[in-house]
Design a protein around this motif. Sequence first.
Motif, short mmCIF file in Angstrom:
data_model
loop_
_atom_site.label_atom_id
_atom_site.label_comp_id
_atom_site.label_asym_id
_atom_site.label_seq_id
_atom_site.Cartn_x
_atom_site.Cartn_y
_atom_site.Cartn_z
N VAL A 158 3.95 -8.90 -11.00
CA VAL A 158 2.61 -8.56 -10.48
C VAL A 158 1.69 -9.76 -10.70
CG1 VAL A 158 0.63 -7.01 -10.77
CG2 VAL A 158 2.95 -6.11 -11.00
N SER A 159 0.90 -10.06 -9.68
CA SER A 159 -0.06 -11.17 -9.81
C SER A 159 -1.47 -10.65 -9.66
CB SER A 159 0.17 -12.21 -8.71
OG SER A 159 1.33 -12.91 -8.94
N ARG A 160 -2.36 -11.26 -10.39
CA ARG A 160 -3.78 -10.98 -10.20
C ARG A 160 -4.45 -12.32 -9.95
NH1 ARG A 160 -7.65 -7.28 -10.33
NH2 ARG A 160 -9.52 -7.69 -11.56
N VAL A 161 -5.25 -12.37 -8.89
CA VAL A 161 -5.88 -13.63 -8.53
C VAL A 161 -7.38 -13.54 -8.80
CG1 VAL A 161 -6.36 -15.24 -6.63
CG2 VAL A 161 -4.15 -14.09 -6.76
N SER A 172 4.38 -18.55 -20.67
CA SER A 172 5.41 -18.19 -19.70
C SER A 172 5.29 -16.77 -19.13
CB SER A 172 6.79 -18.43 -20.27
OG SER A 172 6.99 -17.60 -21.37
N ASN A 173 4.90 -15.80 -19.87
CA ASN A 173 4.77 -14.45 -19.28
C ASN A 173 3.63 -13.74 -19.98
OD1 ASN A 173 5.28 -12.20 -17.72
ND2 ASN A 173 6.98 -11.48 -18.96
N PRO A 174 2.48 -13.64 -19.35
CA PRO A 174 2.14 -14.04 -17.99
C PRO A 174 2.02 -15.57 -17.83
CG PRO A 174 0.55 -12.44 -18.84
CD PRO A 174 1.37 -12.88 -19.99
N GLU A 205 4.73 -1.68 -13.03
CA GLU A 205 3.50 -2.34 -12.63
C GLU A 205 2.42 -2.15 -13.70
OE1 GLU A 205 2.25 -1.39 -8.70
OE2 GLU A 205 0.31 -2.39 -8.97
N GLU A 206 2.44 -0.94 -14.27
CA GLU A 206 1.46 -0.63 -15.31
C GLU A 206 1.61 -1.58 -16.51
OE1 GLU A 206 2.09 3.33 -16.53
OE2 GLU A 206 0.09 3.55 -17.41
N ASP A 207 2.86 -1.80 -16.92
CA ASP A 207 3.10 -2.71 -18.05
C ASP A 207 2.65 -4.13 -17.70
OD1 ASP A 207 4.19 -0.61 -19.32
OD2 ASP A 207 6.29 -1.27 -19.17
N ALA A 208 2.96 -4.55 -16.46
CA ALA A 208 2.59 -5.91 -16.05
C ALA A 208 1.07 -6.07 -16.08
CB ALA A 208 3.14 -6.21 -14.66
N LEU A 209 0.36 -5.04 -15.59
CA LEU A 209 -1.11 -5.13 -15.57
C LEU A 209 -1.66 -5.16 -17.00
CD1 LEU A 209 -1.90 -2.73 -12.59
CD2 LEU A 209 -2.26 -5.22 -12.68
N ALA A 210 -0.99 -4.43 -17.90
CA ALA A 210 -1.44 -4.43 -19.30
C ALA A 210 -1.24 -5.81 -19.93
CB ALA A 210 -0.69 -3.37 -20.08
N MET A 211 -0.20 -6.52 -19.49
CA MET A 211 0.02 -7.88 -20.01
C MET A 211 -0.98 -8.86 -19.43
SD MET A 211 4.12 -7.76 -19.68
CE MET A 211 4.49 -9.48 -19.94
N ILE A 212 -1.38 -8.60 -18.18
CA ILE A 212 -2.32 -9.51 -17.52
C ILE A 212 -3.74 -9.37 -18.11
CG2 ILE A 212 -3.52 -9.86 -15.29
CD1 ILE A 212 -0.81 -9.29 -13.92
N ALA A 213 -4.10 -8.13 -18.50
CA ALA A 213 -5.49 -7.85 -18.89
C ALA A 213 -6.06 -8.80 -19.96
CB ALA A 213 -5.62 -6.39 -19.30
#
Length: 416
Positions: A179-182, A204-206, A228-236
Amino acid sequence: MRAEVISVGTELLLGDIVDTNAVYIAQQLRSIGLDLIYRTTVGDNEERIARVVDHALSRVDIVIVTGGLGPTVDDKTREGIALATGRPLEFRPELLEQIAERFRRFNVTMSDNNRQQAFVPQGAIPIENPVGTAPIFILETERGAVMVLPGVPREMKHLLDNHLILWLRERIGAPAVIVSRVLRTAGIGESQVDARIADLETASNPTVGLAAHAGQTDIRITAKAATEEDALAMIAPVEEEVRRRVGVWIYGTGQDLLEAVVADLLAASGARVAVVEAGSRGLLGRRLAEAAVRQPALLASAVEVDSAASIADVSLEHPPALESLALHAAVQARLEHNADYGLALMMHTSGEPGAHEAVTSAAIAVASVRASRTRRFEWLDNRPDANVWTSTHALAMLRRMLISAPADGDTLSTAS
Ligand code: ATP
């Protein structure tokens, strides 16, 4: 698990066609969380195909090859893979039967060279191609898996979406998504963004990466996780840190357009802007007008004048005058149209347009009843996108004024 895509085709190297297959495959791999770490292009040559396949097997787990499966002498993908993996091609009568059956169905005579397509490397698992003639195959080796897809985009997509993706999903085990957030910035240079978040870009991740467009820099934060939920939690938390460091220069996310963000801010405060520009082919006014389609009241006027000098009776022989011309124009436009903000963009190219020694100068200004800001730019060439660049900077400066952001890099003055 890591993958490499190899696009086969001399026409790709000649620049005759664009490698849309690799782009599509990249998008599909990303959607299942398989890391694509290399993309390679090679011509229709058996030894060279073998060399890149061999190299790919030394650095990734899964190699996806597209193109070169046809029946003609220049289709060398099968041979190249056989050579790289030491698995000689073997004739599979059942594949020839499948191919012959397709020709029968379409009432077309099969030529002798279609027989080539019934050869696959020893031990390969063939997959029928219901949308073309050439069967594809997956070859598992002790060094990794190699799979082939046709070059024809329609066939490639069909076989990837309906067959290989399922195999790959199973192969990579745990479901994963990327998942990417721009975060979109404007008015700040890529190198300045980079200087603020360089350490985050090495994680490396994110991962954090930058992409620059005219006057804008996107910051892309990408995480890979089971859901996706986990990925967004890592991005936050990474996003929070980026926002802390880059702050007011971030105007939006995803597909947000700067002009739409500015139009919303104007509408929210019930403010009106008058635009005046010269030398920019009316781009600034057009961008705001398009964004203001639903709230036309916020654009008090958009005027394009012939040249910066025509704003006032001032000669352009002294380029530093451009900044004061822009300020003058912004103040005048605001007063004339009874607007809350005046926004001016003045561009001027000296020397022959297109000539090597041309210099493009530009100045932007925004004026309100209380204060004003100006900025000046200069390029030592005749950049075709200078108007995109400067109109973006002008919109970014108006936005900063609207949100009362500190004015790093802007020249400030109090309105007279
Ligand atoms: P065919 O059976 O038709 O020979 P093939 O698998 O051998 O198919 P190629 O001959 O390599 O595929 O390519 C067929 C056509 O598909 C090319 O002429 C080109 O138009 C298109 N093509 C091939 N590779 C790509 C690619 N990577 N991206 C976009 N289009 C491609």
